[in-house]
Design an enzyme around this catalytic site. Structure first.
Site, PDB file in Angstrom:
ATOM      1  N   CYS A  56      14.866  23.247   8.849  1.00 14.20           N
ATOM      2  CA  CYS A  56      14.879  22.074   9.484  1.00 14.20           C
ATOM      3  C   CYS A  56      15.255  23.098  10.906  1.00 14.20           C
ATOM      4  CB  CYS A  56      16.361  21.687   8.988  1.00 14.20           C
ATOM      5  SG  CYS A  56      17.038  20.199   9.624  1.00 14.20           S
ATOM      6  N   CYS A  60      22.379  23.502  12.907  1.00 15.05           N
ATOM      7  CA  CYS A  60      24.021  23.750  12.786  1.00 15.05           C
ATOM      8  C   CYS A  60      24.190  25.168  12.246  1.00 15.05           C
ATOM      9  CB  CYS A  60      24.096  22.656  11.850  1.00 15.05           C
ATOM     10  SG  CYS A  60      23.224  20.858  11.698  1.00 15.05           S
ATOM     11  N   CYS A  63      24.369  26.785   8.512  1.00 15.99           N
ATOM     12  CA  CYS A  63      23.840  25.825   7.463  1.00 15.99           C
ATOM     13  C   CYS A  63      22.248  26.843   7.678  1.00 15.99           C
ATOM     14  CB  CYS A  63      23.101  25.012   7.973  1.00 15.99           C
ATOM     15  SG  CYS A  63      21.883  24.109   7.107  1.00 15.99           S
ATOM     16  N   CYS A 100      23.008  12.985  -6.177  1.00 16.39           N
ATOM     17  CA  CYS A 100      23.550  13.130  -4.652  1.00 16.39           C
ATOM     18  C   CYS A 100      22.189  13.692  -4.461  1.00 16.39           C
ATOM     19  CB  CYS A 100      24.282  14.076  -3.833  1.00 16.39           C
ATOM     20  SG  CYS A 100      26.033  12.759  -5.087  1.00 16.39           S
ATOM     21  N   CYS A 131      23.183   8.550  -4.435  1.00 12.46           N
ATOM     22  CA  CYS A 131      23.759   9.158  -2.942  1.00 12.46           C
ATOM     23  C   CYS A 131      22.671   9.665  -2.096  1.00 12.46           C
ATOM     24  CB  CYS A 131      24.998   9.949  -2.629  1.00 12.46           C
ATOM     25  SG  CYS A 131      25.391  10.546  -1.770  1.00 12.46           S
ATOM     26  N   CYS A 191      30.062   8.850   2.698  1.00 13.07           N
ATOM     27  CA  CYS A 191      30.253   9.219   2.303  1.00 13.07           C
ATOM     28  C   CYS A 191      30.636  10.580   3.722  1.00 13.07           C
ATOM     29  CB  CYS A 191      29.869   9.944   0.992  1.00 13.07           C
ATOM     30  SG  CYS A 191      30.193  12.173   0.369  1.00 13.07           S
ATOM     31  N   ARG A 263      36.645  14.199  -2.150  1.00 14.51           N
ATOM     32  CA  ARG A 263      35.736  15.619  -2.958  1.00 14.51           C
ATOM     33  C   ARG A 263      36.440  17.147  -2.222  1.00 14.51           C
ATOM     34  NH1 ARG A 263      31.075  14.142  -2.809  1.00 14.51           N
ATOM     35  NH2 ARG A 263      31.419  12.329  -4.111  1.00 14.51           N
TER      36      ARG A 263
HETATM   37  N1  SAM Z   1      20.025  17.522   7.324  1.00 16.49           N
HETATM   38  C1  SAM Z   1      21.013  16.328   6.343  1.00 16.49           C
HETATM   39  C2  SAM Z   1      22.317  16.546   8.004  1.00 16.49           C
HETATM   40  O1  SAM Z   1      22.995  17.225   8.127  1.00 16.49           O
HETATM   41  O2  SAM Z   1      22.946  14.979   7.698  1.00 16.49           O
HETATM   42  C3  SAM Z   1      21.600  16.403   4.997  1.00 16.49           C
HETATM   43  C4  SAM Z   1      21.997  18.122   4.498  1.00 16.49           C
HETATM   44  S1  SAM Z   1      23.372  19.114   5.064  1.00 16.49           S
HETATM   45  C5  SAM Z   1      23.210  20.770   4.456  1.00 16.49           C
HETATM   46  C6  SAM Z   1      24.790  18.056   4.760  1.00 16.49           C
HETATM   47  C7  SAM Z   1      25.981  18.596   5.055  1.00 16.49           C
HETATM   48  O3  SAM Z   1      26.197  20.723   4.176  1.00 16.49           O
HETATM   49  C8  SAM Z   1      26.404  19.327   6.308  1.00 16.49           C
HETATM   50  O4  SAM Z   1      27.099  18.789   7.254  1.00 16.49           O
HETATM   51  C9  SAM Z   1      27.628  20.687   6.257  1.00 16.49           C
HETATM   52  O5  SAM Z   1      28.825  19.691   5.989  1.00 16.49           O
HETATM   53  C10 SAM Z   1      27.164  20.347   4.883  1.00 16.49           C
HETATM   54  N2  SAM Z   1      27.042  22.246   4.677  1.00 16.49           N
HETATM   55  C11 SAM Z   1      26.031  23.120   5.322  1.00 16.49           C
HETATM   56  N3  SAM Z   1      25.978  23.955   5.020  1.00 16.49           N
HETATM   57  C12 SAM Z   1      26.771  24.279   4.164  1.00 16.49           C
HETATM   58  C13 SAM Z   1      27.569  25.444   4.003  1.00 16.49           C
HETATM   59  N4  SAM Z   1      27.013  26.888   4.503  1.00 16.49           N
HETATM   60  N5  SAM Z   1      29.029  25.561   4.015  1.00 16.49           N
HETATM   61  C14 SAM Z   1      29.891  24.494   4.011  1.00 16.49           C
HETATM   62  N6  SAM Z   1      29.100  23.500   3.988  1.00 16.49           N
HETATM   63  C15 SAM Z   1      27.734  23.409   4.060  1.00 16.49           C
HETATM   64 FE1  SF4 Z   2      19.203  20.919   9.393  1.00 15.00          FE
HETATM   65 FE2  SF4 Z   2      21.051  21.453   7.838  1.00 15.00          FE
HETATM   66 FE3  SF4 Z   2      22.538  20.944   9.946  1.00 15.00          FE
HETATM   67 FE4  SF4 Z   2      21.027  19.180   7.629  1.00 15.00          FE
HETATM   68  S1  SF4 Z   2      22.781  20.208   8.154  1.00 15.00           S
HETATM   69  S2  SF4 Z   2      21.079  19.280   9.449  1.00 15.00           S
HETATM   70  S3  SF4 Z   2      20.041  20.844   7.350  1.00 15.00           S
HETATM   71  S4  SF4 Z   2      21.115  22.383   9.838  1.00 15.00           S
END
Ligand code: SAM
Ligand code: SF4
Ligand code: DTB
Length: 321
Positions: A56, A60, A63, A100, A131, A191, A263
């Protein structure tokens, strides 16, 4: 508000005052309000599927799927339709009512969206709620997903507006709010939640909940994630959150958003049964079920079935919220 009854916006001070209540008083109030809106012994069950994993472009800090961090994750292309539908069928057979689909995108490209529309149609044809969480959406993209039958779109605020810049640099808070507007305007259920345990302050946790509750309509579904600390991400060494602070967060979320499905999302793998029971008492009424979240572990289905049995919880048949 949609029903014409203007409800006063929540203030940060009000949310912090709730956080500061003695835990037993806070739990009692949250549990009481929960019972006014829901059967407290019913928990909704969703199963996640990572339809496109890793690589990606976003940054973040929590992530494992960001291409910027070395987390050892193997990136994968978009999952073929038949494989997605096989996963959905198996989720249904295991008792999930919602499927989802998550993709590690900043936002979906044209050809991606067409493929996801087919997945949504297939999941709906199996009799499941659908979802998606695909990143940012433009209004026309949201409408297309709605037309394909998508019930919910997940897009999180993640943290307070003040702390947000410490966590994500590649998109701003307003872009998240714009995506949520597009989803709402297209007629899909929202959500939207966030993550705790990212070294944020209690004021940030309260600020996240206030931002969620004060959206033009509170989200129908609110995932509260506890950070899964993945080695290689900037937050791998984040300080662990006091479990009672997590329970307080669930309780305050319930008090600010009485009608939302709340949730208990990422982080359950590291929670014991007693802590999860307190979260259900505080108003959590939905979980992710199945061995995997997107790329990290979730409790085994067998363990969750035993937990439901121990607590006398029943899976919810289907939800309107
Ligand atoms: N890429 C898209 C986005 O960020 O909108 C969708 C997938 S992203 C993985 C969905 C959510 O997963 C993120 O907004 C975050 O809140 C959660 N998430 C990701 N990594 C995480 C982690 N290590 N621990 C807890 N929640 C996590
Ligand atoms: Fe990409 Fe992870 Fe951020 Fe979603 S949460 S936009 S998968 S880096
Ligand atoms: C949400 O708020 N939590 C889920 C779902 N929405 C998509 C994702 C949690 C991901 C946890 C880290 C992982 O497994 O990659």
């Amino acid at each position: 508000m949609a029903d014409g009854q203007a409800s006063a916006a929540w203030t940060l001070d009000q949310a912090l005052a709730l956080y500061q209540l003695p835990l037993m008083d806070l739990l009692y109030r949250a549990a009481d309000l929960h019972r006014q809106h829901f059967d407290p012994n019913q928990v909704q069950i969703s199963t996640l599927c990572s339809i496109k994993t890793g690589a990606c472009p976003e940054d973040c800090a929590y992530c494992p799927q960001s291409a910027r961090y070395r987390t050892g994750l193997k990136a994968e292309k978009l999952m073929p339709l038949d494989q997605v539908l096989a996963r959905a069928a198996s989720a249904k057979a295991n008792g999930a009512t919602r499927f989802c689909m998550g993709a590690a995108w900043r936002s979906p490209k044209e050809k991606d969206l067409a493929a996801v529309e087919a997945m949504v149609r297939g999941v709906k044809a199996l009799g499941l709620e659908a979802c998606c969480t695909l990143g940012m959406l433009e209004p026309d993209q949201a409408k297309r997903l709605k037309d394909a039958g998508l019930d919910y779109y997940n897009h999180n605020l993640d943290t307070s507006p003040e702390y947000y810049g410490e966590i994500i640099g590649t998109r701003v808070y307003q872009e998240r709010l714009d995506t949520l507007s597009a989803v709402r305007d297209a007629g899909m259920k929202v959500c939207c939640g966030g993550i705790v345990g990212m070294n944020e302050t209690r004021a940030d946790r309260a600020g996240l909940l206030v931002a969620l509750a004060n959206l033009p309509e509170p989200p129908q579904s609110v995932p509260i994630n506890q950070l899964v600390r993945v080695p290689g991400t900037p937050l791998e060494d984040a300080e662990a959150l006091d479990p009672f602070e997590f329970v307080r967060t669930i309780a305050v979320a319930r008090l600010l958003m009485p009608q939302a499905m709340l949730r208990l999302s990422a982080g359950r793998e590291s929670m014991n049964d007693e802590l999860q029971a307190l979260c259900f008492l505080a108003g959590a009424n939905s979980i992710f079920y199945g061995e995997m979240l997107l790329t990290t572990a979730n409790p085994a289905a067998l363990r969750d079935r035993a937990l439901f049995e121990r607590l006398g919880l029943q899976p919810m048949a289907s939800t309107s919220g």
